[in-house]
Design a protein around this motif. Structure first.
Motif, short mmCIF file in Angstrom:
data_model
loop_
_atom_site.label_atom_id
_atom_site.label_comp_id
_atom_site.label_asym_id
_atom_site.label_seq_id
_atom_site.Cartn_x
_atom_site.Cartn_y
_atom_site.Cartn_z
N ASN A 70 9.57 -6.55 -9.86
CA ASN A 70 9.92 -5.32 -10.72
C ASN A 70 10.87 -4.33 -10.82
O ASN A 70 10.10 -3.54 -9.39
N THR A 71 11.19 -3.35 -11.35
CA THR A 71 11.81 -2.18 -10.81
C THR A 71 11.24 -0.81 -11.55
O THR A 71 12.25 -0.09 -11.63
N ARG A 72 10.66 -1.12 -12.56
CA ARG A 72 10.34 -0.44 -13.16
C ARG A 72 9.82 0.77 -12.58
O ARG A 72 8.77 1.04 -12.21
N TRP A 73 9.41 2.03 -13.17
CA TRP A 73 9.14 3.63 -12.73
C TRP A 73 7.91 3.78 -13.60
O TRP A 73 7.90 3.63 -14.64
N TYR A 74 6.92 3.69 -13.20
CA TYR A 74 5.70 4.17 -13.85
C TYR A 74 5.08 6.04 -13.62
O TYR A 74 5.40 6.49 -12.34
N SER A 75 4.30 6.65 -14.32
CA SER A 75 4.07 7.61 -14.61
C SER A 75 2.13 7.22 -13.45
O SER A 75 1.78 6.78 -13.25
N ASN A 97 0.97 -0.95 0.19
CA ASN A 97 -0.09 0.03 0.20
C ASN A 97 0.74 1.05 0.62
O ASN A 97 0.25 2.66 -0.47
N HIS A 98 2.34 1.26 0.24
CA HIS A 98 2.87 2.56 0.08
C HIS A 98 4.46 2.26 -0.99
O HIS A 98 5.13 1.60 -0.66
N PRO A 99 3.76 2.07 -2.31
CA PRO A 99 4.57 2.66 -3.55
C PRO A 99 6.40 3.74 -3.27
O PRO A 99 5.58 4.30 -2.23
N GLU A 100 7.22 2.88 -3.47
CA GLU A 100 7.99 4.26 -4.06
C GLU A 100 7.99 5.14 -4.58
O GLU A 100 7.00 5.03 -5.92
N THR A 101 8.52 6.41 -4.42
CA THR A 101 8.07 7.84 -5.15
C THR A 101 9.69 8.49 -5.63
O THR A 101 10.62 8.20 -5.02
N LYS A 160 6.76 9.77 -10.27
CA LYS A 160 6.64 8.93 -11.36
C LYS A 160 7.00 6.99 -10.01
O LYS A 160 6.82 8.29 -8.51
N TYR A 161 6.05 6.08 -10.18
CA TYR A 161 5.83 5.67 -8.92
C TYR A 161 6.27 4.47 -9.32
O TYR A 161 6.27 3.97 -10.37
N ARG A 162 6.94 2.95 -8.55
CA ARG A 162 6.86 1.43 -8.86
C ARG A 162 6.81 0.74 -7.66
O ARG A 162 6.87 1.60 -6.19
N GLU A 188 0.08 -3.26 -20.57
CA GLU A 188 -0.21 -4.48 -19.51
C GLU A 188 -0.30 -4.23 -17.76
O GLU A 188 -0.25 -2.75 -17.63
N ASN A 189 -0.88 -4.67 -17.31
CA ASN A 189 -1.72 -4.43 -15.85
C ASN A 189 -0.43 -3.78 -14.96
O ASN A 189 0.56 -5.53 -15.59
N ILE A 190 -0.90 -3.35 -14.07
CA ILE A 190 0.89 -2.82 -13.09
C ILE A 190 0.15 -4.02 -12.18
O ILE A 190 -0.76 -3.91 -11.37
N LYS A 191 1.00 -4.81 -11.80
CA LYS A 191 1.31 -5.73 -10.14
C LYS A 191 1.07 -4.76 -9.39
O LYS A 191 2.97 -4.81 -9.36
N LYS A 192 0.53 -4.08 -8.69
CA LYS A 192 1.33 -4.23 -6.75
C LYS A 192 1.35 -4.09 -5.85
O LYS A 192 2.15 -4.05 -4.97
N ASP A 193 0.82 -5.39 -6.11
CA ASP A 193 0.89 -6.39 -5.02
C ASP A 193 1.64 -7.41 -4.59
O ASP A 193 1.88 -8.71 -4.83
N CYS A 194 2.97 -7.00 -4.95
CA CYS A 194 3.98 -8.07 -4.68
C CYS A 194 4.42 -8.04 -4.19
O CYS A 194 5.19 -9.05 -3.56
N TRP A 195 5.04 -8.16 -2.93
CA TRP A 195 4.69 -8.57 -1.25
C TRP A 195 3.72 -9.70 -0.75
O TRP A 195 2.79 -9.51 -0.64
N VAL A 196 4.16 -10.87 -0.46
CA VAL A 196 3.31 -11.39 0.54
C VAL A 196 4.36 -12.28 1.63
O VAL A 196 5.13 -12.23 1.03
N ASN A 197 3.35 -12.78 2.60
CA ASN A 197 4.02 -12.89 3.93
C ASN A 197 3.95 -14.86 3.42
O ASN A 197 3.89 -15.39 2.75
N LYS A 198 5.57 -14.82 3.64
CA LYS A 198 6.29 -16.35 3.05
C LYS A 198 5.84 -16.68 4.60
O LYS A 198 6.49 -16.14 5.91
#
Length: 233
Positions: free
Chosen positions: A163-168, A111-115, A133-135, A222-232
């Motif tokens: 994913n390390t790409r920055w998005y507008s 819920n808190h992307p890098e900017t 920009k966000y990722r 393409e769709n941006i996947k934002k929920d990249c983190w899961v609990n291991k």
């Protein structure tokens, strides 16, 4: 292993309550629930009251906040177990109060992307950012390691995107990423049935009179996947 530890801690709290002959209520109940919820990477809705109470404890100075949160967690009546079990005492008295545990979960990270600022407007005295920009967040916070590595916790988020790409800002809000591709790539994807393709034609006077390829830009969407983190587990 860590899941079994959480079960043991839960049983410990339950046994303390039964031995006391009372059902835990108020801050006592919330303190016990907070320890369990803060020690787990999966926090169901039942955790909301205790976590809200815990994180509402804050003072002007961080050291005062730590002491107040520690005292709150100590309301949980675990009896002599906390004295005998130094590992548990360390979790309750040192690890949990001394860090922002909410920032160590997969939910918070998602819920808190890098900017980063890509355009500024500067006045006479200072500049302020007018375009970001966000990722998806790419790194864990170092201060969370004490929680991740503790014997009595089950908190260890894992990045499944890399994913390390920055998005507008437009891409991020629409959750759609636009990648510039060649005409050949466009035709190949179209032949394979890929539907999310766009051809943008320039609105310049020259392009309005001409059908030149120079005027066309091809995009893959393409769709941006934002929920990249899961609990291991």
């Amino acid at each position: 292993m860590k899941k079994r530890v959480l079960v043991i801690i839960s049983a410990l709290f339950l046994a303390s309550s039964l031995n006391a002959g009372d059902i835990l209520t108020g801050d006592t109940k919330l303190a016990c629930e907070a320890i369990l919820c803060l020690s787990s990477g999966t926090r169901p809705s039942e955790c909301s009251p205790s976590l809200k109470r815990y994180f509402s404890i804050h003072h002007r100075h961080w050291s005062d906040t730590v002491n107040a949160r520690r005292n709150f967690l100590r309301l949980c009546p675990v009896g002599s177990s906390a004295v005998d079990d130094k590992v548990f005492a360390d979790l309750r008295d040192n690890v949990l109060p001394n860090l922002s545990a909410d920032k160590c979960t997969a939910e918070w990270l998602n819920n808190h992307p890098e900017t980063k600022c890509v355009k500024e407007n500067c006045g006479d005295k200072r500049c302020h950012c007018i375009e970001y920009k966000y990722r998806p967040r790419t790194k864990l916070f170092g201060f969370c390691n004490a929680l991740y590595n503790h014997k009595y916790t089950n908190v260890k988020p894992k990045n499944v995107c890399k994913n390390t790409r920055w998005y507008s800002s437009i891409e991020w809000s629409s959750e759609k990423a636009y990648t510039n591709i060649s005409k050949d790539e466009y035709n190949n994807l179209k032949a394979k049935g890929f539907k999310n393709l766009i051809v943008n034609t320039s609105s310049s006077k020259f392009c309005k009179r001409s059908n030149s390829e120079f005027c066309k830009t091809y995009y893959k969407v393409e769709n941006i996947k934002k929920d990249c983190w899961v609990n291991k587990d």
